[in-house]
Design an enzyme around this catalytic site. Sequence first.
Site, mmCIF file in Angstrom:
data_model
loop_
_atom_site.group_PDB
_atom_site.id
_atom_site.type_symbol
_atom_site.label_atom_id
_atom_site.label_comp_id
_atom_site.label_asym_id
_atom_site.label_seq_id
_atom_site.Cartn_x
_atom_site.Cartn_y
_atom_site.Cartn_z
ATOM 1 N N HIS A 7 -0.558 4.288 -5.072
ATOM 2 C CA HIS A 7 -0.072 5.268 -5.150
ATOM 3 C C HIS A 7 0.161 5.789 -3.559
ATOM 4 O O HIS A 7 1.401 5.662 -2.759
ATOM 5 C CB HIS A 7 -0.142 6.290 -5.455
ATOM 6 C CG HIS A 7 0.035 6.578 -7.323
ATOM 7 N ND1 HIS A 7 -1.258 6.294 -8.082
ATOM 8 C CD2 HIS A 7 0.630 6.139 -8.199
ATOM 9 C CE1 HIS A 7 -1.525 6.570 -9.679
ATOM 10 N NE2 HIS A 7 0.344 6.329 -8.993
ATOM 11 N N GLN B 26 5.129 -2.803 -7.554
ATOM 12 C CA GLN B 26 5.636 -4.360 -8.200
ATOM 13 C C GLN B 26 4.500 -4.565 -9.223
ATOM 14 O O GLN B 26 4.346 -5.202 -10.255
ATOM 15 C CB GLN B 26 5.426 -5.763 -7.177
ATOM 16 C CG GLN B 26 5.668 -7.028 -7.805
ATOM 17 C CD GLN B 26 5.131 -8.409 -7.074
ATOM 18 O OE1 GLN B 26 5.077 -8.481 -5.532
ATOM 19 N NE2 GLN B 26 5.013 -9.056 -7.743
ATOM 20 N N SER C 280 -4.051 4.108 -12.439
ATOM 21 C CA SER C 280 -4.795 5.060 -13.168
ATOM 22 C C SER C 280 -5.527 4.822 -14.857
ATOM 23 O O SER C 280 -6.176 6.117 -14.995
ATOM 24 C CB SER C 280 -4.093 6.366 -13.289
ATOM 25 O OG SER C 280 -3.323 6.064 -12.063
HETATM 26 P P1 AMP Z 1 2.208 5.450 -12.292
HETATM 27 O O1 AMP Z 1 1.843 6.735 -11.782
HETATM 28 O O2 AMP Z 1 1.132 4.210 -12.749
HETATM 29 O O3 AMP Z 1 3.390 6.084 -13.082
HETATM 30 O O4 AMP Z 1 2.770 4.310 -10.975
HETATM 31 C C1 AMP Z 1 3.861 5.415 -10.240
HETATM 32 C C2 AMP Z 1 4.624 4.101 -9.280
HETATM 33 O O5 AMP Z 1 3.082 3.582 -8.786
HETATM 34 C C3 AMP Z 1 5.318 3.338 -10.146
HETATM 35 O O6 AMP Z 1 5.813 2.829 -9.608
HETATM 36 C C4 AMP Z 1 4.012 1.777 -9.958
HETATM 37 O O7 AMP Z 1 4.092 0.745 -10.265
HETATM 38 C C5 AMP Z 1 3.033 2.010 -8.821
HETATM 39 N N1 AMP Z 1 1.446 1.784 -9.180
HETATM 40 C C6 AMP Z 1 1.012 1.985 -9.820
HETATM 41 N N2 AMP Z 1 -0.284 0.999 -9.520
HETATM 42 C C7 AMP Z 1 0.292 0.683 -8.626
HETATM 43 C C8 AMP Z 1 -0.649 -0.427 -7.274
HETATM 44 N N3 AMP Z 1 -2.213 -0.955 -7.818
HETATM 45 N N4 AMP Z 1 -0.496 -0.837 -6.726
HETATM 46 C C9 AMP Z 1 1.018 -0.734 -5.754
HETATM 47 N N5 AMP Z 1 1.972 0.235 -7.174
HETATM 48 C C10 AMP Z 1 1.179 0.741 -7.570
#
Ligand code: AMP
Length: 304
Positions: free
Chosen positions: A47, A158, A196
């Site tokens: 994030h 991505q 997460s």
């Molecule tokens: P989430 O909180 O998991 O819904 O993710 C929020 C944003 O963070 C989404 O656009 C995900 O694709 C991005 N994201 C989650 N994990 C990663 C990671 N390891 N690397 C880059 N972006 C991420």
Amino acid sequence: MRDSRQDQVRPLVYETPLAMHAWSRELHCSGRTLALVPTMGALHEGHRSLLRVARESADAVIVSIFVNPAQFGPGEDHERYPRSLDADLAICVQEGVEAIYAPSPEAVYAADHSTWVVEEALAQPMEGECRPGHFRGVLTVVLKLFHAMEPDVAVFGQKDAQQALLIKRMVRDLDVPIEIRVAPTIREQDGLALSSRNRFVNAEERRQAAALYGALKACCEQWEAGEQDAKKIRAAGLKVLAPCSALEVQYLEIVDLETLTLPLRHGHPVIMSAAVLAGGTRLIDNIVYPPGALAGATQGATSS
Ligand code: AMP
């Protein structure tokens, strides 16, 4: 040494679409541009990397933190999804975020909510097949975030490549005047993509989880070497996962990046994408080839 970013002002936290909208309108009236990073909280280095891309993309960065019930199916991990607002706020302060939108589900969805954003092509395979209704929930909440916050730019990872493709498709198809940027996946040393959900796996599952990226790399090597038979490419990936008794493969695909289906077209970008269950925890990952094919900006409708 003192980190000067610690001196930054605590970001403003808004809890309703109307309050968020009023703030964003005021910011735009002052002539500043806005970049949004939508998240479900439990923020990690992945994030943070999006926050940095956002900072380079606009004058002010805003973050949404919302565990969206509409994108979880029955029996999925909505209840146990990690929630850590205080730690998330601290990260936002360090990264210079100006405002946070952290609404309750009731502030986002009316009790008799009945309008949904449904995409009918890219949402079908892979995650769409494993998680019926998931992308309907994602697209609906993202469009609602866009309306509440009216960003100029929105940054996605991505890591959730199918989601990013669907959001690009939505802004194109529905004339949403927002630029979509996609930032690279941040990984642990052994290749496991940060998530997460990684905190839920036990030590053995964690050790084996690195094979998810290993399998995708094996597929990518086949494609780079000129193999065009998707079955053979998949087989190379499945071979890497075969010894991993703690991982149950939900899917492992290589498909055209534009259509998310076969055939693979020589000279066109492809995506290798997979989901595994490690115990009760679902892990997803992907590799795009050529590497930058999903990155960069897609412009939705503009006034020009
Ligand atoms: P989430 O909180 O998991 O819904 O993710 C929020 C944003 O963070 C989404 O656009 C995900 O694709 C991005 N994201 C989650 N994990 C990663 C990671 N390891 N690397 C880059 N972006 C991420």
